[in-house]
Scaffold this active site. Structure first.
Site, PDB file in Angstrom:
ATOM      1  N   LYS A 231       0.848  -1.202   0.000  1.00  0.00           N
ATOM      2  CA  LYS A 231       0.000   0.000   0.000  1.00  0.00           C
ATOM      3  C   LYS A 231       0.879   1.246   0.000  1.00  0.00           C
ATOM      4  O   LYS A 231       1.861   1.310   0.770  1.00  0.00           O
ATOM      5  CB  LYS A 231      -0.883  -0.044   1.251  1.00  0.00           C
ATOM      6  N   SER A 310     -12.439   0.620   1.362  1.00  0.00           N
ATOM      7  CA  SER A 310     -11.167   1.336   1.530  1.00  0.00           C
ATOM      8  C   SER A 310     -10.721   1.207   2.992  1.00  0.00           C
ATOM      9  O   SER A 310     -11.472   0.712   3.805  1.00  0.00           O
ATOM     10  CB  SER A 310     -11.340   2.812   1.138  1.00  0.00           C
ATOM     11  N   SER A 336      -9.710  -0.484   7.449  1.00  0.00           N
ATOM     12  CA  SER A 336      -9.091  -0.391   6.115  1.00  0.00           C
ATOM     13  C   SER A 336      -8.512  -1.694   5.594  1.00  0.00           C
ATOM     14  O   SER A 336      -8.235  -1.818   4.401  1.00  0.00           O
ATOM     15  CB  SER A 336      -7.996   0.681   6.124  1.00  0.00           C
TER      16      SER A 336
END
Ligand SMILES: *[C@@H]1O[C@H](CO)[C@@H](O)[C@H](O)[C@H]1NC(C)=O
Ligand SMILES: *[C@@H]1O[C@H](CO)[C@@H](O)[C@H](O)[C@H]1NC(C)=O
Ligand SMILES: *[C@@H]1O[C@H](CO)[C@@H](O)[C@H](O)[C@H]1NC(C)=O
Ligand SMILES: *[C@@H]1O[C@H](CO)[C@@H](O)[C@H](O)[C@H]1NC(C)=O
Ligand SMILES: *[C@@H]1O[C@H](CO)[C@@H](O)[C@H](O)[C@H]1NC(C)=O
Ligand SMILES: *[C@@H]1O[C@H](CO)[C@@H](O)[C@H](O)[C@H]1NC(C)=O
Ligand SMILES: *[C@@H]1O[C@H](CO)[C@@H](O)[C@H](O)[C@H]1NC(C)=O
Length: 660
Positions: A231, A310, A336
């Site tokens: 990420k 998300s 998340s």
């Protein structure tokens, strides 16, 4: 006239200046297509053919082959490497590696690793023509072999006959889901650089992945060759950290060090293949209209037009879509990791708070931030968890208490028995198998009433009221102090006092934070701590010998509901309120998501029945993460948990009962 002359004169001046300056070509590697597949070879060679071997090779390859020759390094311990040995290798490698193909058999370099004498390589002309072999050589001087300057692991390579240089080979995959910010390759200095390669004709990013044959897992590097997506809130040496914001990406230079959490996985042998998209500054954003700076990645499940949840959206969607990706990491402050695990139907965890260093990872709220990992296979996930989270004790016995909170599951799951084909029936079927495995039956509780009857005496409000503003207060006050304000200052200094663009979701949240009195943060910490202490005392105590946690607390993570990408949900709001997803956030416990089924829906996109993931969340006491991981591995061995596959459907063998 005078003006034109002046322009010409200055253009000439530039030309002559350029001519006088040394022109430096900087190779960014080579892309090539072989057998319809796109490949990339990085610019730096990994080895070279020794001086004496080269003329011989050149004559074998011939001038018609072009400037680069694909070939394979094949190890053998057999003193006779013959046709059948070659067939065995071709079959095994075609099955085990997605980069190597028989197209790399133009050249064969047989690497003898045995101890016997006089090894020989003898291939028949029919074997050579079957695989279109142009040159055959070996490391053995007995059979007139040639030496390499560096010994090479097995696998596909590219030879530049003019120099004898040998290059590694990466396969290029299209990022159709738009999950990645970009693909990466090592930069030769211990860090990484953005891959400059694209698949032939691609309109999306391309992600280069090295051959799995280059790597052999060992005890020190158990994940050698496993491909990892990271990420884009984790720092990686050589790369910008973008956090989903264009201005932030552009303002700060590439990082000079790699976050220890990423380094731990690289040390285990994982191969970083790219940075994945985060919703902005890891705040919750709904596809598509909240995603202003980046375009929201595509969730492959169902009709392919559902929100991927998300903020670890890129990592979650990539894992659900790409079989060439083995692991992806994200973060979880308020959901998340768990949201994307549920929406995309993959395994993913929020670990206990403090499980691993969050240094060099963008902060949302240090009191709540955690780092998690996605997988499609519970056993691989377990292995990765054991490697990554070194602070925990492992337990291989499991609690005999399953807590089933009726207020989380809701009344639709409570029918006895739930109607066949409903999501309630899917949960019930899984939990019944879990009960059988653990040799127990579920205990129904109502968390709301438990709070009312056992909450601390100095608290008068309901659970929902008491914790209503705790989460938005902590994330906004923390992120304003740690990220927003320094960013605004740095950006203003660099741009003559300008403000950077911020997406609506983080801005709405920060606006809430800016409106709060200075005392709000400490009040929120008291609320969080009060809930944590209560949950540990009254609901799921820890410190239990043998099983670590007194109980396993279940709740529905995703129930197959739709969130269409092309719906306009309205402007983002501040995340007030309390739900089951906040339990682990405040109580610092693990919350791990397991896909257990699918639910049918009639897609407004395709006009047909499609299927979305149904997933369960597992909570235990704090620091009992490895007990849960071990349980999941054991449940997969017992066929209660099934690995998931990539694409529209979650399981290789889809469940059979559905809503009709
Ligand atoms: C290459 O791909 C094209 C288009 O997909 C296809 O028509 C062709 O048959 C393929 N060739 C080989 C050798 O696989
Ligand atoms: C030699 O190569 C063979 C074939 O890949 C492999 O099975 C064997 O383990 C290797 N031996 C050594 C000593 O590396
Ligand atoms: C163990 O936990 C501590 C405290 O949270 C953390 O600082 C440290 O980095 C962790 N160790 C490892 C190896 O992750
Ligand atoms: C849980 O308890 C609350 C408060 O007593 C009640 O309103 C709610 O209906 C209960 N939920 C279920 C599913 O029984
Ligand atoms: C309740 O009292 C305890 C003990 O004095 C204190 O630590 C805690 O912060 C109080 N909780 C609230 C919500 O005021
Ligand atoms: C939560 O806080 C918001 C904002 O103050 C308020 O509008 C809402 O009514 C509150 N909800 C509860 C359950 O207290
Ligand atoms: C799905 O919805 C479409 C449009 O409303 C309808 O025409 C179709 O019959 C539905 N399909 C099923 C299987 O219910």
């Amino acid at each position: 006239m005078g003006l034109i002359a002046a322009v010409i004169v200055s253009a000439l001046a530039i030309l002559s200046f350029a001519a006088a300056t040394q022109v430096t070509l900087h190779s960014t590697g080579t892309t090539f297509v072989l057998g319809n597949v796109s490949y990339f070879a990085p610019p730096s060679p990994v080895s070279r053919i020794g001086f004496f071997g080269l003329p011989e090779l050149l004559s074998l390859v011939g001038s018609s082959t072009g400037s680069l020759v694909p070939f394979s390094v094949i190890p053998t311990s057999e003193s006779d490497f013959d046709d059948s040995a070659l067939d065995v290798v071709a079959k095994a490698w075609s099955a085990s590696d997605d980069v190597w193909s028989t197209s790399f058999m133009t050249g064969l370099y047989i690497k003898y690793n045995g101890t016997g004498h006089k090894p020989s390589v003898s291939l028949s002309s029919s074997a050579k023509s079957k695989y279109a072999v142009k040159f055959l050589t070996s490391s053995s001087s007995y059979s007139g072999g040639i030496a390499l300057t560096n010994s090479l692991p097995s696998g596909p390579y590219l030879l530049e006959p003019a120099t004898g240089n040998i290059f590694e080979v990466y396969r290029l995959y299209n990022d159709e889901q738009q999950s990645f910010v970009y693909g990466t390759v090592p930069n030769g200095n211990g860090g990484f650089q953005v891959a400059s390669a694209k698949t032939s004709g691609a309109a999306t990013e391309s992600i280069p992945v090295p051959s799995r044959l280059y790597f052999t897992p060992t005890a020190e590097k158990p994940f050698a060759g496993y491909r990892l997506g990271v990420k884009d809130i984790y720092d990686v040496q050589g790369l910008h950290t973008g956090c989903g914001n264009r201005a932030y990406w552009a303002l700060y230079p590439p990082k000079t060090q790699t976050a220890p959490a990423v380094q731990r996985l690289l040390d285990g042998g994982m191969v970083l293949v790219g940075k994945t998209k985060s919703s902005q500054f890891a705040n919750g954003e709904v596809a598509t209209d909240d995603w202003v700076d980046l375009h929201a990645p595509y969730n492959p499940r169902g009709d392919g037009y559902q929100d991927g949840s998300s903020s670890s959206t890129g990592s979650g969607t990539a894992m659900a879509a790409y079989s060439w990706l083995d692991f992806a990491i994200g973060s979880d402050t308020g959901g998340s990791m768990r949201g994307p695990s549920g929406a995309n139907g993959v395994f993913g965890n929020r670990p206990s708070h403090g499980a691993i260093s969050t240094d060099d990872v963008m902060p949302l709220s240090p009191e709540l931030d955690t780092l998690g990992i996605f997988s499609r296979d519970a056993k691989l996930w377990t292995q990765a968890g054991h490697w990554w989270y070194q602070n925990f004790t492992s337990y291989s016995q499991y609690p005999k208490k399953i807590l089933f909170p009726v207020d989380s599951f809701g009344s639709s799951y409570l029918a006895e028995p739930p109607a066949p084909g409903t999501v309630g029936a899917t949960f019930n079927a899984f939990i019944t198998q879990l009960e059988g495995f653990l040799g127990t039956t579920r205990t129904e509780i109502n968390l709301t009433t438990m709070w009312d009857s056992t909450k601390p005496s100095n608290v008068s409000s309901t659970l929902r009221e008491f914790l209503n503003t705790t989460y938005p207060t902590l994330i906004t006050t923390d992120q304003i102090a740690l990220l927003a304000e320094p960013f605004f200052r740095d950006y203003a200094a660099a741009t003559g006092g300008r403000k950077p663009f911020i997406d609506p979701a983080p801005l709405t949240r920060w606006d809430y934070g800016w409106s709060l009195p200075a005392s709000a943060h400490n009040e929120a910490i008291v609320e969080k701590t009060t809930f944590m202490d209560w949950f540990q005392k009254e609901i799921v105590p820890g410190g239990v010998p043998d099983t670590c946690s007194d109980a396993i607390f279940l709740y529905p993570q995703s129930s197959g509901g739709t969130t269409y990408r092309n719906a306009y949900p309205g402007p983002p709001t501040t995340p007030f309120g309390f739900s089951s997803g906040r339990i682990a956030v405040f109580a610092e416990t693990p919350d791990m998501v397991v896909p257990v089924g699918e639910a049918a829906y009639n897609s407004t996109i395709t006009g047909q029945i499609e299927y979305l993931p149904v997933t369960l969340s597992f909570i235990t006491a704090k620091n009992c993460d490895l007990m849960l991981f071990n349980l999941f591995a054991a449940l997969q061995d017992a066929d209660v948990i099934k690995p998931v596959v990539t694409g529209s459907r979650v399981f290789e063998v889809p469940p059979t009962t559905y809503i009709s």
